[in-house]
Design an enzyme around this catalytic site. Structure first.
Site, short mmCIF file in Angstrom:
data_model
loop_
_atom_site.label_atom_id
_atom_site.label_comp_id
_atom_site.label_asym_id
_atom_site.label_seq_id
_atom_site.Cartn_x
_atom_site.Cartn_y
_atom_site.Cartn_z
N LYS A 190 55.48 -5.44 15.54
CA LYS A 190 56.30 -4.65 16.44
C LYS A 190 57.24 -3.72 15.65
O LYS A 190 57.31 -2.51 15.91
CB LYS A 190 57.13 -5.58 17.34
CG LYS A 190 58.03 -4.85 18.33
CD LYS A 190 58.97 -5.81 19.06
CE LYS A 190 58.30 -6.56 20.18
NZ LYS A 190 58.24 -5.80 21.43
N ARG A 203 64.35 -9.10 19.69
CA ARG A 203 62.99 -9.60 19.94
C ARG A 203 62.35 -10.04 18.63
O ARG A 203 62.57 -9.44 17.58
CB ARG A 203 62.12 -8.49 20.55
CG ARG A 203 62.41 -8.16 21.98
CD ARG A 203 61.33 -7.22 22.50
NE ARG A 203 61.54 -6.87 23.90
CZ ARG A 203 62.28 -5.85 24.32
NH1 ARG A 203 62.88 -5.06 23.45
NH2 ARG A 203 62.40 -5.62 25.62
N GLY A 208 54.06 -14.00 23.97
CA GLY A 208 54.80 -14.97 24.77
C GLY A 208 55.19 -16.23 24.03
O GLY A 208 55.73 -17.16 24.61
N MET A 234 57.22 -16.47 21.36
CA MET A 234 58.54 -16.58 20.78
C MET A 234 59.59 -15.94 21.68
O MET A 234 59.30 -15.39 22.72
CB MET A 234 58.52 -16.01 19.38
CG MET A 234 57.61 -16.89 18.51
SD MET A 234 57.86 -16.66 16.78
CE MET A 234 57.69 -14.90 16.69
N ARG A 255 50.71 -1.39 19.91
CA ARG A 255 49.98 -2.29 19.00
C ARG A 255 48.51 -2.20 19.36
O ARG A 255 48.16 -1.76 20.47
CB ARG A 255 50.49 -3.72 19.14
CG ARG A 255 50.33 -4.29 20.53
CD ARG A 255 50.98 -5.65 20.65
NE ARG A 255 50.92 -6.10 22.04
CZ ARG A 255 51.61 -7.12 22.53
NH1 ARG A 255 52.43 -7.78 21.75
NH2 ARG A 255 51.50 -7.48 23.79
N HIS A 309 28.85 -35.21 14.95
CA HIS A 309 27.42 -35.01 15.16
C HIS A 309 27.17 -34.12 16.37
O HIS A 309 26.41 -33.15 16.31
CB HIS A 309 26.74 -36.37 15.34
CG HIS A 309 25.27 -36.26 15.60
ND1 HIS A 309 24.75 -36.23 16.86
CD2 HIS A 309 24.23 -36.14 14.75
CE1 HIS A 309 23.43 -36.12 16.79
NE2 HIS A 309 23.08 -36.06 15.52
N SER A 312 22.75 -24.80 -3.46
CA SER A 312 23.22 -24.51 -2.11
C SER A 312 24.44 -25.39 -1.87
O SER A 312 24.35 -26.62 -1.94
CB SER A 312 22.13 -24.80 -1.09
OG SER A 312 22.62 -24.57 0.21
N CYS A 361 25.32 -23.77 2.72
CA CYS A 361 24.64 -24.19 3.94
C CYS A 361 25.48 -25.13 4.77
O CYS A 361 25.03 -25.71 5.72
CB CYS A 361 23.28 -24.81 3.63
SG CYS A 361 23.41 -26.32 2.67
N TYR A 369 23.97 -15.76 -0.69
CA TYR A 369 23.77 -15.79 0.76
C TYR A 369 24.64 -16.87 1.40
O TYR A 369 25.12 -17.77 0.71
CB TYR A 369 22.30 -16.02 1.12
CG TYR A 369 21.78 -17.39 0.76
CD1 TYR A 369 21.91 -18.47 1.64
CD2 TYR A 369 21.15 -17.62 -0.46
CE1 TYR A 369 21.46 -19.72 1.31
CE2 TYR A 369 20.69 -18.88 -0.79
CZ TYR A 369 20.85 -19.93 0.09
OH TYR A 369 20.40 -21.18 -0.24
#
Lengths: 895, 895
Positions: free
Chosen positions: B27, B96, B105, B107, B357, B473, B782, B849, B869
């Protein structure tokens, strides 16, 4: 490493020397050294251990190696003025293995290489002893057939037995030259038939075969097993010693013997040995004929009934040669500055030394020899200390099974805690306590133990479990108690319900007597004789005094009770490095409150339950602080998950429900809610303190309260509060705040102060990785290498029994990482944490409190990475003191 | 960091600018930026976030800070030509919060600072509006009393309600000036009575109190919770914006409004906003009066029945000011190159901008806006890509609950796998499969799931569990399947035996309909409307095309079946990074053989059982290789411990015994023998392959067999065999040997060849520590960051639910390390392994992975440390492609 592959020795000249042990093996290096000293040694040469390693990779001897062997052979021939396998006067050879450290009987040997149909005839003619020649030949065929060509020994044994039966004689020596010649023919036949190849006539082919067999013997199962037990790396390899044969079996002017330069059993300074006239070395070892003592002193010390008391000594029958041998003994002891184990052969009145090496000895002997050698001026105190192995001390600290006893061994488990224990079998802790209270000596036999068995373990002489490893609950607790334990003995089936132990097809019931050898892992039926430890030996005191002078590492102990603390202090502990507090919640008077706390619905109810435990814990700490007056006491706040404190069985749950006035369903729900898939990685350690701060608060209140009480009584208290299982800085920050605020509150209430430290275990890999952050909030680190090893490897100590033995057998890991700290992996984390921690906080105090704190090799590592102390179980404190001194001395001496 | 504590803005001048967002908060930075742009902004100043951090540590504002505030105040007074709280013409202020990222909202704010008994009178006089003045004053007392002095809001509400009752009016606006003056007196009384202190008259005291309140608001639970959910670090702090008040409630020439520069819901390029005449900003947000649309286009797009369709637009009632606002809108969009969310106030015909913003938007809008801005030339493709958040894509890929639906929310669990699912409750996998086969849509509700539930999960619309975390799981598998899942919903009691779910005091039985919102974690009764995903959006294709052009990381998928593989390929996967093989032993046609193998007494019997499984697995691999024609497929050999394959219940054991013709006792003994204390750290991964090589052999035979079959059909197969849980070099050496020998055997038998790689997971800390050794035997690494995180932290994923929430709430850890890779700890191991591995083996291929492979922040880390990757579940592939592109672009742009 040298490029030289073959090292000659002979006639006062040698390419090698004692310092080249890694390259030439112990035997080869010492043969070279003795040769250089002018001591008579049959000439020969040593093929290096490096060639063994190359062979393991390539599976073949290189041409370069063969060329060097031929050159060395020429030098031996020149010295002996004979030619290898000359049919007229054959020069014969032995091939023997020789690793960097002695591996007795573990590897293969071939004697009499060079004999064949033609040379055996030449040997017979030259020696005028046809029987000797053919006896040597049949030995070659048998050994070579077995070792090199893989023919099962029993075929040869059957053949000789059949021949003796035909001749109606009992002993090999009853066979005459003709018989042996016939036997050689039979043996050659056996080799051809069984192996599908003829026995090689060519002496050089025999030699190459022998060398390769020694190389291969490095990899046979018994050698692999031996290395595993003795933690010898796979890649050291063995050297091969090829040496001209000398014979102790050429008549009454020949003999062979083995001796120790001092008594290996007591350490007494007297020349001790045995010999046989007209015999080969293997005859002495094999025990077919009773050997004679080499001197009168030895004979006089034998038991009155001993057969050798009637036999003449070498001192009497070969006085000149005995004098020569005694002079060599003095020479070797002065040169090696250590007790030697020697082998010699006398061939037709000429003395030859075949081996010298540092002699194996008992713990008692090691200590006496070290002190005597120092008194005699052969070594200084530092080198004397290096002559005692840490394991020697371990022997001294526990009852042992009488080495002369005959044992009915039922099975073997892991040697989890040394010493011998015997007593009546009891199958649960309650029965064990009851029987012990009736004055019975008992052995607790369980599938595995849990914290609830502590009382029974405490009353038992020893503990046997059928599951778990060297660091299972049973093993760790038993070592902590200094109590013998055989763990994970899979051949034993335990049926606790039926109170029945089945092993080797035999059944044992409650009350039957067994004996455990925690030093070897043997489970023995009945009660063989035991011999007690001798701790009041002035030599031992002298030795430990030196150790304390030379070591840099301090040695603390892991002790949870005043009794253990006092015990450890007697053993020289310089404080407590790990005081676990679990048992302070487990006692009969506390567990009920603890369970009440766990079942409580809110913090208020939890605090109310804890309030009852606090004064009891404060009394515990008062006792420990008093026992450790003037020394630091590191107290670890509660570590295990709460479910360990709840009963699991239906009956116990019912009892608890009745006792606490709650429903069985409530308790079952809580047990279920607290159940964890992987408790090791679950809600424990400081995770408890962060979610139930009231538990840690009460502990800190008890610690500081106890410290204030003892301080007011003039005790010098040095409490160190240790937060377990920290993995992130903020955890320790929060817990430190709790400690500081709680301590301040207690001190304000009592109007008195006491200094204390707050630190943490480093036992989670992330703690080591972020040690720089964690050190900001820590006065000390204590490496909990048990858990650090578990998490770094991903090995649950309780679950490794199914695969770790396979790993060690296959050489996938060099050693059990729970016994010897894994310097490659876990050690990296320790070093990282030391460096990062000290960089941020140079005052940071560093120690280790895992099981490794009592392991000599791991202690060496702790010294090198710069820890301040190690902490171990009370019975290992003297061992740690010695090991700490040895690493400091070795570092100083550059060894 | 700058030493400057306070940044002034006003009248075209500003100390700050947009780039200082970290220091001034969003802000404050934007207020400064707008001021610099010449846009009308009420003057004021911003106190930096650094001061907030200092306040959290010291608990006080420094004198230096106060001095800078006074200087800045003087500059505001100069611009406004008024004096702070001047009784004649008071200059009033708002305070503010403004953090680095918007926390809507979350704070606290205080308005009208500077009013007291004297200044309120001056304000009334100056504005000629007594009602306005006392209304402002009572708002100050209420807000200040609540926010700064801790007086519960309800006391004020009670007082105003009582007053309205006495006056017999309904609305606040029905109260007149006299009423409000009376109310102010009552409020002052409430403050004094409830807080024990009088409301401060002194304007400066009010100001300091307001600033400190904003600082403190950073630490209130709702803010902490918000940061936890949005992964905002604790130490960022908030800035404080102190700004001259302007008023939209000074009559019909005043107004206030909020607007988006484009439609935040669809992304359409039209100016979209609401406003209220004679109102304060909070009135628009609070929804007490129906706001009017700012323009006709907005009004015309409203539903016919909407109340605002009858109301005039700003375009109509304030055409000049609307024109001015529209111009500012264009200016801001061109300047910020992004859709803006703005707030404005009109005070007596003068327009003031209070905020701009970047506007929050839906996934659909984000994509449209990014593409439109690129077409309009405001951004290039790279910057356009940065305008779409990875989570935006996640929204697009799943059904969503209609945002307009009314929901009967029963409870909230963890948002474990996004999207909405609805169907009939089923309490076990079997029932779920049966119901689904009858054509019913079902939701599987379980306490927790296990591999045996896979079939049921596969047939269910979504999964709800009462236990387990984001990586349980259920969660992992559901994400893998792209199926909505709410996990660990503790408020739900599941009684599977009774087929009963109890939640919020209500009971649900089998067949009852529920809806899960896996995006928010909500469990909803009944079946609210759903809206489908829209994947065929050409804007999306365009965007993903850019992503693929800019990213360096390749993106693979974790897929275990041909179906998943095809799905993932559609989403752009460039291969399979993790093909788990567990399920290949679990199928109905296989589990029996698997159990037979486990129960077998010797290797021969094990091999016989495995022989039946092999052809089935080969068929599995054939399907996967076909689906991934031309792309690599990394197959992980069997990982879970064998006990997972055995039945646990008595009935199942009995069945199995009957089926296999063995005794129940035999099976029970095996189950007992295989039981592990910590299966996570037990006999699994390559430890299985090393102790039961036949299992891995059969898997390799199936892989290579399948590859040869497909290759003969012209498929381009690229198998990569991955050995799990390696921690020591020798493990991999041994397993590589097994793979190579087995593959050679299969290829020789078929007379054909196929290229393949052998590599390993790096998932045990020791593997990372010794990566240089392990890399010698690996073609690829991996990173299995799930297990690596478990072991590095010592956290069992299945058991963290009891403490991790506390950790996150207390800020002990910044984020859940199973969701976002812990770069500080675990990341060190990854970096170490990358460096050590590549040093030894520069060709080493590197990927990840673990679950983190689909997490944008973790993908950023993977890019930076140089992995080749990432691999993630099929539904996260587009997200990973975008995240990989964004990190590459940010790196290039230096952002």
């Amino acid at each position: 490493m040298s490029e030289k592959r073959v090292y000659f020795f002979g006639d006062g000249q040698a390419d090698g020397q004692a310092e080249l042990k890694n390259l030439l093996g112990g035997k080869g290096a010492n043969l070279a050294e003795m040769t250089r000293l002018g001591i008579p040694v049959p000439p020969g040469f040593t093929i290096t251990t490096a060639e063994c390693t190359i062979y393991q990779q390539t599976g073949a001897m290189s041409e370069a190696l063969k060329a060097e062997v031929r050159q060395a052979m020429a030098r031996v021939e020149a010295v002996m003025r004979k030619t290898f396998a000359d049919p007229a006067d054959p020069l014969l050879f032995s091939v023997r293995s020789g690793a960097r450290v002695s591996m007795p009987g573990m590897m293969d040997t071939v004697l009499n290489l060079g004999l064949n149909e033609r040379t055996v005839a030449g040997l017979a003619k030259k020696t005028g002893n046809e029987r000797f020649a053919y006896d040597s030949y049949r030995r070659l065929i048998h050994m070579y057939g077995d070792v090199v060509m893989g023919v099962d020994s029993e075929h040869f044994e059957e053949a000789i037995d059949a021949l003796k039966a035909r001749r109606r004689v009992k002993l090999d020596t009853d066979l005459d030259a003709g018989d042996l010649r016939e036997l050689c023919a039979a043996y050659l036949d056996i080799v051809a038939r069984q192996s599908g190849r003829p026995f090689p006539d060519d002496p050089w082919e025999q030699l190459w075969g022998g060398v390769v067999a020694v190389f291969r013997s490095w990899g046979v199962p018994r050698a692999v097993e031996y290395r595993r037990i003795h933690r010898i790396p796979e890649d050291w390899g063995t050297a091969v010693n090829v040496q001209a044969m000398v014979y102790g079996n050429l008549g009454q002017t020949s003999a062979t013997g083995v001796a120790f330069t001092r008594d290996p059993s007591t350490g007494e300074n007297r020349f001790y040995g045995e010999f046989l006239v007209n015999a080969q070395g293997e005859d002495v070892v094999a025990g077919i004929r009773t050997p004679q003592q080499i001197n009168r002193a030895g004979r006089d010390s034998l038991p009155a009934s001993h057969e050798a008391r009637t036999l003449p000594t070498m001192e009497e029958v070969m006085p000149a040669l005995y004098g020569e041998l005694a002079a060599i003994r003095d020479r070797l002891e002065r040169h090696y500055r250590n007790m030697q184990d020697i082998e010699f052969t006398i061939q037709e009145n000429r003395l030859w030394m075949l081996q010298t090496r540092n002699g194996k000895r008992t713990g008692m002997a090691a200590i006496r020899i070290a002190c005597d050698l120092e008194r005699e001026g052969l070594v200084d105190a530092k080198r004397a200390l290096l002559l005692v192995e840490p394991d020697h001390l371990d022997q001294l600290l526990h009852d042992q099974i009488d080495p002369k006893a005959r044992l009915d061994i039922l099975a073997s488990g892991l040697p989890a805690s040394p010493g011998a224990a015997q007593g009546a079998i009891m199958f649960n802790a309650e029965d064990a306590v009851a029987a012990a209270n009736r004055g019975q000596r008992v052995v607790l036999v369980r599938r595995e133990t849990s914290p609830e068995d502590i009382a029974g373990m405490n009353k038992a002489q020893g503990i046997l479990t059928s599951r778990g490893g060297m660091t299972s609950h049973a093993a760790v607790v038993a070592r902590g108690m200094g109590k013998p334990c055989v763990a994970g003995c899979g051949d034993v089936q335990v049926d606790a319900a039926k109170k029945l132990m089945t092993v080797a097809g035999r059944q044992f019931r409650e009350g039957d007597t067994i004996t455990l050898d925690g030093t070897t892992g043997a489970v023995i039926a009945g009660a063989p004789a035991l011999v007690p430890p001798s701790l009041d030996d002035p030599n031992l005191s002298r030795l430990m005094g030196w150790a304390d002078r030379f070591r840099r590492l301090k040695v603390r102990t892991n002790a949870d009770t005043p009794h253990d603390a006092r015990q450890a202090r007697k053993f020289g502990a310089q404080g407590i490095g790990l005081c676990r507090t679990e048992h302070m919640f487990f006692g009969e008077d506390r567990i009920r409150r603890m369970r009440q706390m766990i079942l409580a619905g809110d913090e208020t109810a939890r605090r109310a339950a804890l309030e009852h435990i606090r004064p009891l814990q404060q009394a515990d700490f008062e006792g420990i602080f008093a026992a450790m007056d003037g020394l630091p006491v590191t107290v670890r706040l509660l570590d295990p998950p709460l479910h360990e404190f709840l009963p699991q069985g239906a009956r116990e749950i019912e009892e608890l429900a009745g006792d606490l006035g709650v429903s069985v369903a409530d308790i079952e729900r809580k047990v279920e809610a607290l159940h964890e898939q992987n408790p090791m990685l679950g809600h424990r350690g400081c995770r408890l303190g962060l979610t139930f701060p009231e538990i840690y608060e009460v502990q800190v209140e008890a610690i500081i309260g106890a410290a204030l009480v003892q301080r007011s009584r003039g005790v010098d208290v040095r409490p160190e509060i240790m937060i377990p299982l920290v993995g992130a800085r903020r955890e320790l920050v929060e817990m430190r705040k709790l400690c500081v605020e709680t301590a301040a509150r207690v001190m304000a209430a009592k109007g008195a102060e006491v200094a204390y430290l707050v630190g943490t275990m480093i036992e989670v890999p992330r703690a080591a990785l972020t040690a720089d952050q964690i050190a900001e909030a820590a006065d000390f680190f204590s490496f909990g290498t048990n858990d650090l090893t578990q998490m770094t490897f991903g090995f649950s100590r309780d679950d490794i029994a199914t695969f770790l033995p396979v790993y060690l057998a296959k050489g996938l890991l060099p050693t059990d990482p729970f016994q010897q700290l894994d310097q490659t992996g876990v050690g990296q984390l320790v070093e990282m944490a030391v460096a990062k921690g000290r960089a941020v906080n140079p005052q940071l105090h560093l120690g280790i409190c895992g099981e490794h704190g009592g392991d000599p090799a791991s202690i060496g590592f702790c010294h090198r990475v710069g820890l301040d102390y190690v902490s171990c179980s009370p019975f290992r404190v003297p061992i740690a003191r010695l090991a700490a001194a040895q690493i400091a001395i070795r570092e100083e001496l550059g060894g």
